[in-house]
Design a protein around this motif. Structure first.
Motif, PDB file in Angstrom:
ATOM      1  N   LEU A  19       0.822  -1.202   0.000  1.00 36.29           N
ATOM      2  CA  LEU A  19       0.000   0.000   0.000  1.00 36.29           C
ATOM      3  C   LEU A  19       0.855   1.249   0.000  1.00 36.29           C
ATOM      4  O   LEU A  19       1.802   1.377   0.773  1.00 36.29           O
ATOM      5  N   PHE A  20       0.490   2.178  -0.865  1.00 32.47           N
ATOM      6  CA  PHE A  20       1.201   3.452  -0.923  1.00 32.47           C
ATOM      7  C   PHE A  20       1.200   4.118   0.440  1.00 32.47           C
ATOM      8  O   PHE A  20       2.208   4.647   0.887  1.00 32.47           O
ATOM      9  N   GLY A  21       0.071   4.058   1.128  1.00 34.23           N
ATOM     10  CA  GLY A  21      -0.073   4.713   2.421  1.00 34.23           C
ATOM     11  C   GLY A  21       0.932   4.237   3.449  1.00 34.23           C
ATOM     12  O   GLY A  21       1.384   5.018   4.285  1.00 34.23           O
ATOM     13  N   THR A  22       1.295   2.960   3.418  1.00 33.50           N
ATOM     14  CA  THR A  22       2.257   2.429   4.387  1.00 33.50           C
ATOM     15  C   THR A  22       3.619   3.073   4.207  1.00 33.50           C
ATOM     16  O   THR A  22       4.230   3.544   5.165  1.00 33.50           O
ATOM     17  N   VAL A  23       4.084   3.107   2.987  1.00 32.48           N
ATOM     18  CA  VAL A  23       5.392   3.700   2.705  1.00 32.48           C
ATOM     19  C   VAL A  23       5.349   5.198   2.974  1.00 32.48           C
ATOM     20  O   VAL A  23       6.234   5.758   3.621  1.00 32.48           O
ATOM     21  N   GLU A  24       4.304   5.838   2.505  1.00 29.80           N
ATOM     22  CA  GLU A  24       4.173   7.281   2.711  1.00 29.80           C
ATOM     23  C   GLU A  24       4.137   7.601   4.204  1.00 29.80           C
ATOM     24  O   GLU A  24       4.794   8.538   4.663  1.00 29.80           O
ATOM     25  N   ASP A  31      10.205  11.130   9.156  1.00 28.30           N
ATOM     26  CA  ASP A  31      11.008  12.080   8.392  1.00 28.30           C
ATOM     27  C   ASP A  31      12.210  11.384   7.747  1.00 28.30           C
ATOM     28  O   ASP A  31      13.354  11.805   7.861  1.00 28.30           O
ATOM     29  N   VAL A  32      11.912  10.282   7.078  1.00 28.31           N
ATOM     30  CA  VAL A  32      12.943   9.464   6.444  1.00 28.31           C
ATOM     31  C   VAL A  32      13.502  10.186   5.217  1.00 28.31           C
ATOM     32  O   VAL A  32      12.763  10.757   4.421  1.00 28.31           O
ATOM     33  N   ASP A  33      14.801  10.152   5.096  1.00 28.45           N
ATOM     34  CA  ASP A  33      15.451  10.685   3.908  1.00 28.45           C
ATOM     35  C   ASP A  33      15.304   9.640   2.803  1.00 28.45           C
ATOM     36  O   ASP A  33      16.001   8.632   2.791  1.00 28.45           O
ATOM     37  N   ILE A  34      14.401   9.861   1.894  1.00 31.00           N
ATOM     38  CA  ILE A  34      14.096   8.913   0.818  1.00 31.00           C
ATOM     39  C   ILE A  34      15.296   8.708  -0.101  1.00 31.00           C
ATOM     40  O   ILE A  34      15.392   7.732  -0.830  1.00 31.00           O
ATOM     41  N   HIS A  35      16.253   9.626  -0.025  1.00 27.80           N
ATOM     42  CA  HIS A  35      17.455   9.560  -0.857  1.00 27.80           C
ATOM     43  C   HIS A  35      18.637   8.911  -0.139  1.00 27.80           C
ATOM     44  O   HIS A  35      19.729   8.825  -0.711  1.00 27.80           O
ATOM     45  N   ALA A  36      18.419   8.451   1.100  1.00 28.76           N
ATOM     46  CA  ALA A  36      19.506   7.853   1.891  1.00 28.76           C
ATOM     47  C   ALA A  36      20.076   6.634   1.174  1.00 28.76           C
ATOM     48  O   ALA A  36      19.368   5.913   0.472  1.00 28.76           O
ATOM     49  N   ARG A  37      21.357   6.414   1.384  1.00 26.14           N
ATOM     50  CA  ARG A  37      22.044   5.275   0.775  1.00 26.14           C
ATOM     51  C   ARG A  37      22.585   4.364   1.861  1.00 26.14           C
ATOM     52  O   ARG A  37      22.989   4.830   2.917  1.00 26.14           O
ATOM     53  N   LEU A  63       7.710   9.438  -4.268  1.00 27.64           N
ATOM     54  CA  LEU A  63       8.106  10.156  -3.058  1.00 27.64           C
ATOM     55  C   LEU A  63       9.440  10.869  -3.247  1.00 27.64           C
ATOM     56  O   LEU A  63       9.638  11.976  -2.745  1.00 27.64           O
ATOM     57  N   ALA A  64      10.353  10.262  -3.984  1.00 22.99           N
ATOM     58  CA  ALA A  64      11.673  10.858  -4.212  1.00 22.99           C
ATOM     59  C   ALA A  64      11.573  12.173  -4.991  1.00 22.99           C
ATOM     60  O   ALA A  64      12.400  13.066  -4.802  1.00 22.99           O
ATOM     61  N   THR A  65      10.559  12.292  -5.831  1.00 21.98           N
ATOM     62  CA  THR A  65      10.412  13.522  -6.610  1.00 21.98           C
ATOM     63  C   THR A  65       9.793  14.651  -5.803  1.00 21.98           C
ATOM     64  O   THR A  65       9.901  15.811  -6.187  1.00 21.98           O
ATOM     65  N   THR A  66       9.151  14.305  -4.680  1.00 17.84           N
ATOM     66  CA  THR A  66       8.465  15.325  -3.902  1.00 17.84           C
ATOM     67  C   THR A  66       9.172  15.684  -2.601  1.00 17.84           C
ATOM     68  O   THR A  66       8.776  16.620  -1.928  1.00 17.84           O
ATOM     69  N   ARG A  67      10.193  14.928  -2.234  1.00 19.49           N
ATOM     70  CA  ARG A  67      10.897  15.174  -0.970  1.00 19.49           C
ATOM     71  C   ARG A  67      12.313  15.650  -1.239  1.00 19.49           C
ATOM     72  O   ARG A  67      13.019  15.066  -2.053  1.00 19.49           O
ATOM     73  N   PRO A  68      12.722  16.685  -0.561  1.00 17.23           N
ATOM     74  CA  PRO A  68      14.081  17.209  -0.771  1.00 17.23           C
ATOM     75  C   PRO A  68      15.133  16.260  -0.198  1.00 17.23           C
ATOM     76  O   PRO A  68      14.850  15.474   0.709  1.00 17.23           O
ATOM     77  N   ARG A  69      16.309  16.342  -0.744  1.00 17.55           N
ATOM     78  CA  ARG A  69      17.433  15.602  -0.187  1.00 17.55           C
ATOM     79  C   ARG A  69      17.814  16.233   1.148  1.00 17.55           C
ATOM     80  O   ARG A  69      17.800  17.449   1.274  1.00 17.55           O
ATOM     81  N   ILE A  70      18.138  15.409   2.110  1.00 17.24           N
ATOM     82  CA  ILE A  70      18.586  15.894   3.403  1.00 17.24           C
ATOM     83  C   ILE A  70      20.101  15.873   3.398  1.00 17.24           C
ATOM     84  O   ILE A  70      20.714  14.815   3.262  1.00 17.24           O
ATOM     85  N   GLU A  71      20.681  17.042   3.493  1.00 24.04           N
ATOM     86  CA  GLU A  71      22.138  17.152   3.476  1.00 24.04           C
ATOM     87  C   GLU A  71      22.680  16.728   4.824  1.00 24.04           C
ATOM     88  O   GLU A  71      22.202  17.173   5.862  1.00 24.04           O
TER      89      GLU A  71
END
Length: 75
Positions: A19-24, A31-37, A63-71
């Motif tokens: 479900l999209f809602g679970t991940v979202e 406040d997960v950094d969706i760009h984390a490696r 989600l990656a397109t809508t959330r900023p990268r956390i420096e």
């Protein structure tokens, strides 16, 4: 201890993205950094795609397109 990065990558690997809602929810609530490696340089999206979790990958991509990268700050 809770690690948002490990939970995010684990969720992608195990296919719990039905479900999209679970991940979202996880991304927004913690406040997960969706760009984390991870240690290998992979994002949750990379892991989801590698394991054929297309629905999860689609959610993470959106989600990656809508959330900023956390420096990360360095001392």
């Amino acid at each position: 201890a809770f690690s948002s990065e490990s939970t995010q990558h684990s969720t992608s690997t195990r296919g719990r993205c039905g479900l999209f809602g679970t991940v979202e929810y996880l991304v927004e609530e913690y406040d997960v950094d969706i760009h984390a490696r991870d240690k290998s340089g992979r994002t949750a999206l990379d892991v989801a795609e590698r394991h054929g979790r297309t629905e999860c990958a689609s959610v993470l991509r959106e989600l990656a397109t809508t959330r900023p990268r956390i420096e990360s700050s360095s001392d």
